[in-house]
Structures are given as C-alpha cells and as structure tokens.
Design a protein around this motif. Structure first.
Motif, PDB file in Angstrom:
ATOM      1  N   ARG A 137       0.833  -1.208   0.000  1.00 51.54           N
ATOM      2  CA  ARG A 137       0.000   0.000   0.000  1.00 51.54           C
ATOM      3  C   ARG A 137       0.870   1.262   0.000  1.00 51.54           C
ATOM      4  N   LYS A 138       2.065   1.131   0.561  1.00 51.47           N
ATOM      5  CA  LYS A 138       2.964   2.284   0.580  1.00 51.47           C
ATOM      6  C   LYS A 138       3.361   2.683  -0.849  1.00 51.47           C
ATOM      7  N   ILE A 139       3.717   1.695  -1.665  1.00 51.97           N
ATOM      8  CA  ILE A 139       4.081   2.045  -3.048  1.00 51.97           C
ATOM      9  C   ILE A 139       2.816   2.461  -3.810  1.00 51.97           C
ATOM     10  N   GLY A 140       1.686   1.857  -3.431  1.00 48.82           N
ATOM     11  CA  GLY A 140       0.411   2.248  -4.059  1.00 48.82           C
ATOM     12  C   GLY A 140       0.076   3.712  -3.800  1.00 48.82           C
ATOM     13  N   GLN A 141       0.559   4.218  -2.657  1.00 52.53           N
ATOM     14  CA  GLN A 141       0.273   5.620  -2.303  1.00 52.53           C
ATOM     15  C   GLN A 141       1.404   6.564  -2.712  1.00 52.53           C
ATOM     16  N   SER A 142       2.357   6.064  -3.496  1.00 51.24           N
ATOM     17  CA  SER A 142       3.504   6.912  -3.863  1.00 51.24           C
ATOM     18  C   SER A 142       3.115   7.920  -4.940  1.00 51.24           C
ATOM     19  N   ALA A 143       3.894   8.997  -5.014  1.00 50.72           N
ATOM     20  CA  ALA A 143       3.629  10.039  -6.018  1.00 50.72           C
ATOM     21  C   ALA A 143       3.777   9.471  -7.429  1.00 50.72           C
ATOM     22  N   GLU A 144       4.687   8.510  -7.605  1.00 47.42           N
ATOM     23  CA  GLU A 144       4.947   7.971  -8.953  1.00 47.42           C
ATOM     24  C   GLU A 144       3.744   7.165  -9.459  1.00 47.42           C
ATOM     25  N   LEU A 145       3.025   6.486  -8.555  1.00 46.84           N
ATOM     26  CA  LEU A 145       1.868   5.701  -9.021  1.00 46.84           C
ATOM     27  C   LEU A 145       0.564   6.502  -8.989  1.00 46.84           C
ATOM     28  N   ALA A 146       0.575   7.680  -8.342  1.00 42.29           N
ATOM     29  CA  ALA A 146      -0.670   8.465  -8.203  1.00 42.29           C
ATOM     30  C   ALA A 146      -1.389   8.689  -9.540  1.00 42.29           C
ATOM     31  N   PRO A 147      -0.663   9.042 -10.636  1.00 42.49           N
ATOM     32  CA  PRO A 147      -1.390   9.287 -11.898  1.00 42.49           C
ATOM     33  C   PRO A 147      -2.077   8.041 -12.467  1.00 42.49           C
ATOM     34  N   TRP A 148      -1.684   6.862 -11.979  1.00 36.47           N
ATOM     35  CA  TRP A 148      -2.248   5.626 -12.515  1.00 36.47           C
ATOM     36  C   TRP A 148      -3.517   5.194 -11.773  1.00 36.47           C
ATOM     37  N   ILE A 149      -3.790   5.791 -10.614  1.00 40.34           N
ATOM     38  CA  ILE A 149      -4.794   5.217  -9.709  1.00 40.34           C
ATOM     39  C   ILE A 149      -6.046   6.082  -9.615  1.00 40.34           C
ATOM     40  N   ALA A 150      -7.214   5.430  -9.891  1.00 37.32           N
ATOM     41  CA  ALA A 150      -8.493   6.101  -9.662  1.00 37.32           C
ATOM     42  C   ALA A 150      -9.013   5.739  -8.274  1.00 37.32           C
ATOM     43  N   GLU A 151      -8.792   4.456  -7.871  1.00 37.30           N
ATOM     44  CA  GLU A 151      -9.387   4.000  -6.607  1.00 37.30           C
ATOM     45  C   GLU A 151      -8.701   2.716  -6.147  1.00 37.30           C
TER      46      GLU A 151
END
Ligand code: FAD
Length: 510
Positions: free
Chosen positions: A408-422
């Motif tokens: 979840r930490k990498i899921g919440q990273s700035a680098e993955l933010a543009p990829w995630i809707a939910e």
C-alpha cells in the motif's frame, strides 16, 4: 534395460537426460507421463495464467486450508516434457546467498552454498546482458532481462517509486544482493517461452543413440529387491511394463517423487498403512516438510489510465525487501510485485476489467509454515492429499501484514498516483486491526507455485537424501528435483532447480 533410468522429464529431468547421456558409454532412458508439448499457447508468455487445467497439467488440489479461510488451492504441475517449465511464469531469480548458506549448513556440504552453486547457475544460463562474474553467455537456457522499450510504463513508474522510497535499483535479481527492485528476468527468447525440454532436448541430443525418451509412460511404482530399486513399473494402456536399470533417478517433482516412493512401499509406515500399501522401507519424513510461497492477490487498484497490454508476461517486476524498510543488504523477508492486470483471488468479484486495473501482489519470502502430502491408495489414480498448512505460524502472518503495508505504501507513492483512480482491495474495514488484516490476507492468498522439501536433503539421518542426492536406505536411488530443497529460497525456485540438476550431473560426469 538401461544403465541409468530417469523418472520424470520435467525441469530437472530434461537437464539430466541431456547431461548424463553426454557420456556415450552410458545408456540413459527417460520416462515421462506426458508427451511433447503441442499446445501453441505454451510458447506465448502472456498466456501463462490462462493455460492451467489443460490436459498437460496434473491439476492437483490442496485440502481446505485453515490459514486461508478454508479455501482449496489448485496446484498446477506440468505433465509434459519440460514439466512445470511449460506452465511457469518464466521469472528467473536465483535466491539469496543466505538461502544457500542454509542449504550448505543443513546438508553439511559447501557445494550447496551460493559460491558452490554459482558455476552451476551460470552453466544453465545465457543472458542477454554482457557476461561478468555472475552472468554467463554459454548455457542452454536464454535469460532475457527486459530493456526500457519492453517494460510496461506502469512498471517503470513502479520501479521509480521504490527508488524514491530509498530501495536500491538492482539491474536484475541475480546479483550479489536481492533487496531492491528490478524488472523480472525471464526465460524467453524471440518473444517465446523456452522450456527445459526446448533448451536441453535439442535435435542433436535426441539423435544420441544412447538416449531413449519414452513419452506417455506414467510410473506406478518402483520395484525393490531388498535395498535395490531394480525397475520402474509403468502403465502402458491396460498393461504394466517394467523398465530395469542399474541406477534410478527420481525427477518426478515435489509431488511426484514422494508419492511414487510411497506407492513403492517407502515412507511413513502409518501413512502407508492408511493407504493400503505394505511398508518395505520406513522413511518417516517422505512427504513431510512441505512448504510453498504464497502471494496475496492482492492490493487491487482501478486505473485512472488505460492499462495497455504487457509486451512480456503481465507480472513484470518483483521487489524484494527486508521487514525493516531501511535495510538494503542481506536476505529479504517480503516481496511486492507489480502485475499490469487486475489479478485477484477467486474470493473477490469486484476487481476491475482487464485494461482498467492492476494489482500489487505481496508475500513472504522464506515462510516457516510446514505441511505434508500423502497418498490415499496404491494407484497413481488415487488422489494425493496435499496439506501445505499455509499461514500456520505467527511469523508468516506477521510478515504478510508487513508486506500488505509495504504494497500500500508504493500504491500511495507520487509515482503511481497518476495511474490510480481508486483502491479496490483491501477495503478500509480490512485494515482496522491485525485480525482484520489477517482475514483479508487469508481471502487474498494464492499459491506462487513453488512446493518444495518433501524429500529434503540433509546431513541428519532423518533426511531423505544426502548431499550427493543419494537416497538414504537404498543402494542405487537418487532424487534430483524440487523435492530435495531443504528450505525454500527467497525467490521463485526454478533457477535453483536447474542448478541442482546441473550440479548433480557435473558431479556424476566428474
Ligand atoms: P516438474 O518440472 O514438475 O517435473 C516433474 C515431471 O515428472 C513432470 O514432467 C511430470 O509429468 C513427471 N511425472 C510426475 N509424476 C510422474 C509419474 N508418476 N510418471 C511419470 N512421470 C511423472 N518457478 C520460477 O522460478 N519462476 C516462475 O515464474 C515460476 N512460476 C510458476 C508458475 C506455475 C503455474 C507453476 C506450476 C510453477 C511455477 N514455478 C516457477 C515453479 C517451477 O516451475 C517448478 O518449481 C519447477 O518446474 C519444478 O521442477 P521439477 O523438475 O522439480 O518438477
């Protein structure tokens, strides 16, 4: 009649058939329950999750697992020349130096240390990157490290995200250190999966007059004469044929080798009595010590961008890490992987459609839970009872919770933010306390497909094989496959299985 009879033409068996028949004075016969691979989907790397359960899969099942919410797990195993290398996900990860230090300690033999095995790892591999002390370019198996043009854009951001969080960026998973992040190196050449049958049973090897390969030859049991294994009894239509040999090598895999021994009357006397098999040689630990890697599927996201198809095999990067997030050396404790598809256990029906989601898988690298497998009757057709005893130890459950947090930490990273809707899984309710996290992990866990240790190697008298892989209590029987692994390596085990076979063959040939 042969000098050497190899039972099982899987990942290890194909290597042995090639290497041992290199001595033209030795007559080698290989028996395999399946045949030559015919299904064109085997060669397509992105098809690997979808080819399980077909006619070339033994398709075993575990017992309901208390540690995974009472679920039954299907265990794919190849029934075809090349064995499980026809089904596997193609990742090539050797394991950590500390894993092999344990093998050397448990076997009392430095040949099983990392330095002892390194020449044998290298002898199996041809990398697409320049040769150096750890990577070679003249082994039969091609190992492809993807470049920037081949890696998925999501995976490139995933790797950047870990680096921003302080993880080492490794070139690949077969360097001196394993903690860090790298694209997965894969057993792929020219866009196609390469099995051990493709790599080792080449036309020139098949033309050797001293090598015979018998396909569609399911072994029922060994025939013993006192402490000698004199023949293998094999189903041929409605008949039973005997193949005799001076020496017999079992390469039937972590399920096939122990169960064939049990059907032959070699095993735990109580288990054999329950199965209606006379015990000829008591070896209590056959089938015991069973363990496997699990991955949780997982930390699932609905994507904010289209997820274009993978050019590789979907699950493109594993990141090995210590429990302590600042530790960058030594044996890892956990793994987080990036799958460019919404991979989900059968318990979740809310995963996004392919192209619209992705999953961060997570798991424990060196689990301590141990289970057992056993036969239920004397025939090959009698079901095998497989109980890996998943998530039985608090250590495994604790490290799984650490791995969930880390995913979840990498899921919440700035680098993955543009990829995630939910974030789809876990839900907030799954994270309220340790019991809720455990319940979520139990629902999400799926096998990483690495059962081992059912005929473990060891220096102690209870171990099934000694450090030469010779079976204790029999004069002319060896076991060479994943079943002899005493403790699982941190990563996927196929590289180690190939090195085990290569090491055994090179010791035999001198
Ligand atoms: P196998 O390759 O299973 O060979 C055993 C052979 O014996 C088979 O050909 C079988 O048909 C034959 N046999 C069994 N019983 C009999 C009998 N009674 N008579 C005659 N023949 C018999 N590892 C990795 O490192 N990376 C991965 O990405 C990876 N992904 C995986 C994904 C899946 C779906 C699976 C199934 C495995 C994966 N693995 C992976 C694990 C790896 O493939 C196995 O650990 C490895 O292939 C085991 O090799 P083996 O020689 O011990 O057994």
């Amino acid at each position: 009649r042969s000098d050497i009879l190899i039972l099982g033409g899987g990942s290890a068996g194909c290597i042995l058939a090639n290497r041992l028949s290199a001595d033209p004075s030795v007559k080698v016969t290989l028996l395999e329950a399946g045949g030559w691979a015919k299904d064109p989907d085997i060669a397509k790397p992105d098809m690997w999750p979808f080819i399980q359960g077909r006619e070339f899969d033994w398709d075993f099942e575990t017992t309901p697992q208390a540690g995974t919410a009472g679920r039954v797990h299907r265990w794919a195993r190849g029934r075809v020349l090349g064995g499980s290398s026809n089904l596997h996900a193609m990742f090539h990860v050797r394991g950590h130096r500390a894993d092999f230090a344990r093998w050397a300690e448990l076997s009392g033999d430095a040949r099983w240390s990392y330095d002892g095995l390194l020449p044998h790892f290298k002898a199996t591999e041809t990398w697409n990157i320049p040769e150096d002390a750890l990577h070679s370019s003249d082994g039969p198996m091609p190992i492809m490290l993807p470049d920037e043009t081949q890696s998925h854009p999501l995976v490139k951001d995933y790797i950047k995200g870990w680096v921003a969080l302080g993880m080492p960026r490794l070139r690949d998973h077969c360097g001196e250190e394993l903690i860090g992040t790298a694209p997965n190196a894969l057993m792929i050449r020219d866009g196609k999966r390469v099995t051990t049958a493709d790599a080792w049973l080449t036309p020139d090897v098949l033309a050797r007059p001293n090598l015979t390969i018998v396909e569609q030859a399911p072994v029922r049991r060994l025939i013993l004469d006192g402490t000698r294994a004199v023949a293998a009894e094999v189903h041929h239509g409605t008949e039973l044929l005997r193949y005799e040999a001076d020496e017999i090598i079992l390469s039937l895999g972590a399920i096939g080798s122990p169960t064939t021994l049990m059907r032959s009357g070699i095993g735990d006397p109580e288990r054999l009595a329950e199965a209606g098999v006379d015990c000829l040689i008591a070896r209590r630990e056959i089938g015991k010590n069973l363990h496997d890697h699990l991955l949780a599927a997982g930390n699932i996201y609905r994507a904010a961008r289209d997820i274009i198809p993978s050019k590789l095999q979907i699950s493109e990067s594993l990141s090995y890490q210590a429990e302590n997030p600042t530790q960058t050396e030594g044996r890892p404790d956990i793994v987080v992987g990036c799958v460019v598809a919404p991979s989900a256990s059968e318990m979740f029906d809310n995963a996004p459609e392919p192209g619209h989601g992705f999953t961060l898988l997570f798991g424990v690298t060196n689990p301590t839970s141990r289970g057992e497998l056993t036969i239920t009757g004397p025939e090959l057709s009698d079901p095998v009872t497989i109980d890996p005893n998943y998530l039985a130890t608090e250590r495994d459950r604790h490290l799984f919770r650490v791995a969930l947090d880390r995913a979840r930490k990498i899921g919440q990273s700035a680098e993955l933010a543009p990829w995630i809707a939910e974030e789809v899984q876990p839900t907030p309710g799954d994270l309220t306390d340790e019991a809720a996290m455990d319940a979520f992990i139990a629902m999400a866990a799926i096998t990483h497909h690495h059962p081992v240790a059912t005929c473990r190697m060891g220096a102690d008298g209870a171990a099934i094989v000694d450090s030469n892989l010779k079976m204790r209590g029999l004069d002319n029987l060896w076991i060479v496959d994943a079943s002899i692994i005493p403790e699982i390596t941190a990563g996927p085990i196929h590289a180690a299985v190939m090195a085990i076979a290569e090491s055994f063959a090179s010791a035999r040939l001198g």
